[in-house]
Design a protein around this motif. Structure first.
Motif, short mmCIF file in Angstrom:
data_model
loop_
_atom_site.label_atom_id
_atom_site.label_comp_id
_atom_site.label_asym_id
_atom_site.label_seq_id
_atom_site.Cartn_x
_atom_site.Cartn_y
_atom_site.Cartn_z
N ARG A 55 12.66 -15.67 4.66
CA ARG A 55 11.16 -15.45 4.86
C ARG A 55 10.30 -15.91 3.31
O ARG A 55 9.34 -16.38 2.80
CB ARG A 55 10.73 -14.38 5.04
CG ARG A 55 10.71 -14.90 6.62
CD ARG A 55 9.78 -13.28 8.26
NE ARG A 55 10.36 -14.15 9.53
CZ ARG A 55 9.46 -13.84 10.01
NH1 ARG A 55 7.93 -14.32 9.47
NH2 ARG A 55 9.45 -14.20 11.44
N ARG A 56 11.12 -14.37 2.52
CA ARG A 56 10.90 -14.86 1.11
C ARG A 56 10.68 -16.56 0.90
O ARG A 56 10.28 -16.89 -0.43
CB ARG A 56 11.07 -13.88 0.55
CG ARG A 56 10.80 -12.86 0.12
CD ARG A 56 11.21 -11.54 -0.76
NE ARG A 56 13.26 -11.81 -0.77
CZ ARG A 56 13.31 -10.65 0.12
NH1 ARG A 56 13.24 -9.33 0.48
NH2 ARG A 56 14.85 -11.05 0.02
N GLU A 71 8.38 -19.01 2.09
CA GLU A 71 6.64 -18.43 0.98
C GLU A 71 6.98 -18.88 -0.06
O GLU A 71 6.28 -19.32 -0.59
CB GLU A 71 6.32 -16.98 1.06
CG GLU A 71 6.36 -16.06 2.59
CD GLU A 71 6.66 -14.79 2.52
OE1 GLU A 71 6.43 -14.44 1.34
OE2 GLU A 71 6.28 -14.26 3.73
N ASP A 72 7.89 -18.98 -1.27
CA ASP A 72 8.05 -19.17 -2.35
C ASP A 72 7.81 -21.05 -2.33
O ASP A 72 6.84 -22.07 -2.68
CB ASP A 72 9.16 -19.21 -3.02
CG ASP A 72 9.54 -18.09 -3.60
OD1 ASP A 72 8.41 -16.70 -3.38
OD2 ASP A 72 10.82 -17.30 -3.14
N VAL A 98 6.84 -22.57 0.47
CA VAL A 98 5.05 -22.80 0.35
C VAL A 98 4.31 -23.51 -0.32
O VAL A 98 3.10 -24.04 -0.66
CB VAL A 98 4.91 -22.41 2.59
CG1 VAL A 98 3.72 -22.65 2.58
CG2 VAL A 98 6.22 -22.36 3.26
N GLY A 99 4.12 -21.90 -0.87
CA GLY A 99 3.35 -21.84 -2.42
C GLY A 99 3.68 -22.87 -3.43
O GLY A 99 2.41 -23.88 -3.96
N SER A 109 15.06 -19.25 -5.84
CA SER A 109 14.61 -18.98 -4.73
C SER A 109 15.98 -18.14 -4.51
O SER A 109 17.29 -19.00 -4.61
CB SER A 109 14.02 -19.20 -3.67
OG SER A 109 12.69 -19.43 -4.11
#
Length: 721
Positions: free
Chosen positions: A299-300, A303-304, A306-307, A467
């Motif tokens: 998930r992290r 999120e990276d 998508v950011g 990531s």
């Protein structure tokens, strides 16, 4: 990379002048005032005294074409020949110097094979040294009784009577080959150590006052670094061990400092490019469609990404994690997110079988959202291929998964917004760039199952953001790993039979075969071993063979057959390091495991443990080297790829992470990241401080630095994103 700085400043730069210059060949130039010929750092080495046409051709194999190339061709190691030992104290089996007088005239005689052997005896006050020269018949008339020489070689035997074969020698006081710290260079056919040392000496003499000091004075002083001229002289011909350390520290710092500054400029350039806009979307819809829960690390990473994709700049992200950590689901989330904004995605895998595996996993998932997937490979039938190309052009296909077939000219997209490459180190960055060019600055996601320490990843992957997925999905079983010697062979064979009898399959990995300076022959090793297993050890089992010299189609056919359960044992070289999932394979046997790096062994181990049954990895090695045994036991003690990567970096350096340089960054000539990591941190800090004060290096005092970075990165033109 043309106009590397132009995109930052909008101004063209003056011609380069660098100690590590571009490949332009400039001839001798005349100094009008003195009327003498002087060398330029871009001078072709043919015109350096003592080189000439023939040696220049040989040196070109080492990528030495100019005077600048020559003086920046650093030794791989150094030999301290300053200490003289009495004959009786010569360290056995080690290279060392002694002073001795010839006690008799040399004798020569022929032995089998027609070669001539010259023998002579030398003595000092307390010992006798018997010397043998092979293939050096001229020694018989060149050496004379009563003359004193300094000999440098490897002594054998003990006590007062010792032996040396083919030692280097020179008359006492010569100090050309002995009495000093001597450089040892990587060589090629036609070039000897003496030739190389003489050429470098001549080169340094020709350009003694030419190199500009790239480091600003305040940085050089703050980090206690010597001047460039001292560093170049003493990296090749150090006057003392202390001078060598001082020189090397300066050159390593400079190299890492330049790289850090260059990467900072690359990142600035990337940030000035406008990315394809993606609007925000609720990822919970995607998560709800999955038959399992994602890990926090997955998930992290999502999120990276998508950011990045909503930032207004192109994403340029590396997602790395162990085999089985779930990188594919991170990629799938990005594909879904891009599709919410109307963008198409392309996923490129290194082999057809891996591409098909991705397609079979992802197509049903995206079908739930009404998103169409396609598989495009070299074996896609012509009619099906035409339909896929039409669908891509019309925008009907949201995700196209394939191999290098995605790069062909007739593959065009309606709106390519995301490019994903799987197993980064299997692709040259030019291939990544070629796929990216099929869109207008699309987002880029790179997947890698090779865990790399974060600091090293920042260097290897240049300006990619990183990531890390550092946890495995729940229920994933660790692979039990054992280090055993040859005495366990019969028990191992019985264990192989047991696994096959239970309906499972086995990988057997052979190391490459070859002498230190030869190209290893993987076909010979794997073929011979497969024959032995098939004919003698397991004549009743189905044994297949895979090696890197096979054609791509043949390799994929063997792997597909093994995955389908059509053979029990697959004998292979490391070509299976990245391959298809074979959930039924439960045992990985690695022969001569001491010949592999830890990270490579960990990758091989990742081929098993992909199903529900307990899996095993057996590392066979009879090495008595305590350090090697410690490495193998470190691997057996953990399944954490990042811990293993850290250990590998400490023990063997970064070479294990990539067999060939495909990341596109300038080659490190002086730095060894296995032992220079503290200096890397120091150089990066210095670069960040400088770049914060002068982000584009426009200050006049940084002109030399600008030109050097321009030259350094222009040599890798077209290889950076």
């Amino acid at each position: 990379m043309t106009g590397f700085f132009d995109s930052l400043t909008g101004a063209a730069q003056p011609p380069l002048f660098s100690c590590f210059p571009s490949r332009n060949v400039l001839q001798w130039t005349k100094t009008a005032r003195e009327g003498t010929s002087v060398a330029d750092l871009n001078t072709d080495i043919r015109f350096i005294k003592g080189v000439g046409e023939t040696r220049a051709k040989a040196l070109e194999k080492l990528h030495i074409r100019t005077l600048g190339d020559l003086i920046s061709y650093y030794p791989r190691r150094w030999e301290d020949r300053t200490k003289l030992f009495p004959i009786r104290d010569l360290p056995e089996g080690e290279y060392a110097c002694c002073r001795a007088m010839l006690a008799q005239e040399p004798t020569a005689h022929r032995i089998s094979g027609g070669q001539t052997v010259v023998k002579v005896r030398a003595v000092d006050e307390g010992g006798v040294l018997d010397i043998t020269f092979f293939h050096q018949e001229y020694r018989k008339n060149a050496l004379h009784r009563g003359e004193t020489y300094i000999f440098y070689g490897r002594a054998e035997g003990g006590g007062i009577r010792r032996r040396m074969a083919n030692p280097l020698l020179e008359k006492e006081g010569g100090q050309q080959l002995t009495g000093r710290i001597m450089p040892v260079y990587p060589l090629t056919a036609g070039i000897t150590q003496i030739m190389m040392a003489k050429a470098v000496r001549q080169g340094l003499d020709e350009c003694r006052d030419l190199p500009e000091d790239v480091l600003p004075d305040e940085i050089r002083r703050a980090h206690h670094l010597c001047y460039a001229g001292f560093a170049l002289e003493n990296i090749h011909f150090p006057t003392s061990p202390e001078a060598l350390n001082t020189a090397r520290r300066r050159l390593v710092f400079e190299e890492l400092f330049l790289l850090s500054c260059g990467l900072s400029l690359l990142r600035q350039r990337r940030e000035s490019v406008h990315g394809l806009p993606c609007r925000a979307a609720d990822m919970s819809d995607f998560y709800a469609a999955l038959p399992f829960a994602l890990t926090a690390a997955q998930r992290r990473a999502i999120e990276d990404a998508v950011g990045d994709m909503t930032s207004g700049r192109p994403m340029n992200r590396l997602c790395q994690g162990d085999v089985g950590s779930g990188k594919t689901m991170v990629a799938a989330a990005c594909v879904w997110f891009a599709a919410q904004s109307g963008w198409q995605s392309a996923l490129m895998a290194p082999t057809e079988i891996l591409a098909r595996q991705h397609y079979e996993n992802l197509a049903p998932l995206f079908a739930r959202f009404g998103l169409r997937c396609a598989l495009l490979t070299g074996s896609t039938p012509a009619r099906e291929r035409r339909g896929i190309l039409e669908g891509l052009q019309a925008g009907d296909i949201a995700l196209c998964i394939g191999t290098h077939a995605l790069l062909t000219e007739d593959v065009t997209y309606n709106a390519l917004g995301l490019v994903i490459t799987d197993e980064q180190h299997r692709f040259g960055v030019d291939q990544r760039s070629a796929l990216s060019r099929k869109g207008s600055s699309p987002h880029l996601l790179v997947l890698s199952a090779t865990p790399i320490p974060r600091t090293l990843a920042l260097i290897i992957y240049g300006d990619l953001d990183v990531s890390i997925i550092d946890e495995l999905p729940p229920g994933r079983q660790p692979v039990d790993t054992f280090v055993v010697g040859e005495k366990y062979r019969l028990r191992l064979n019985a264990f192989i039979r047991k696994q096959v009898a239970e309906g499972h399959q086995v990988f057997v990995i052979c190391p490459l075969v070859g002498e230190e300076d030869d190209l290893p022959d993987e076909r010979k090793a794997a073929t011979a071993y497969a024959r032995q297993l098939r004919e003698k050890t397991f004549p009743d089992l189905r044994v297949s063979l895979l090696h890197g010299r096979m054609k791509a189609g043949e390799k994929e056919k063997v792997m597909a057959s093994f995955a389908a359960g059509e053979s029990d044992i697959l004998v292979s070289t490391t070509v299976v390091e990245v391959g298809v999932d074979v959930p039924n394979a439960t045992l990985m046997v690695v022969e001569n495991a001491d010949r592999f790096g830890l990270s490579q062994l960990h990758q091989l181990r990742g081929r098993v443990g992909r199903g529900k049954a307990q899996s095993y990895c057996v590392l066979l090695s009879d090495t008595q080297n305590p350090e090697t045994r410690r490495r193998l036991k470190a691997l057996a003690a953990t399944n954490d790829g990042f811990r293993i990567a850290e250990e590998d970096l400490k023990l063997r350096g970064p070479g294990d992470f990539f067999g060939s340089r495909q990341h596109g960054l300038p080659t490190l000539k002086a730095a060894d990241l296995s032992c220079d990591m503290p200096l890397l941190a120091e150089a990066r800090d210095a670069a960040q401080t400088l770049m914060a004060a002068d982000p584009r290096l426009t200050a006049p005092e940084h002109a030399v630095l600008r030109r050097r970075i321009q030259a350094l990165f222009d040599l890798n033109e077209g290889t950076l994103n």
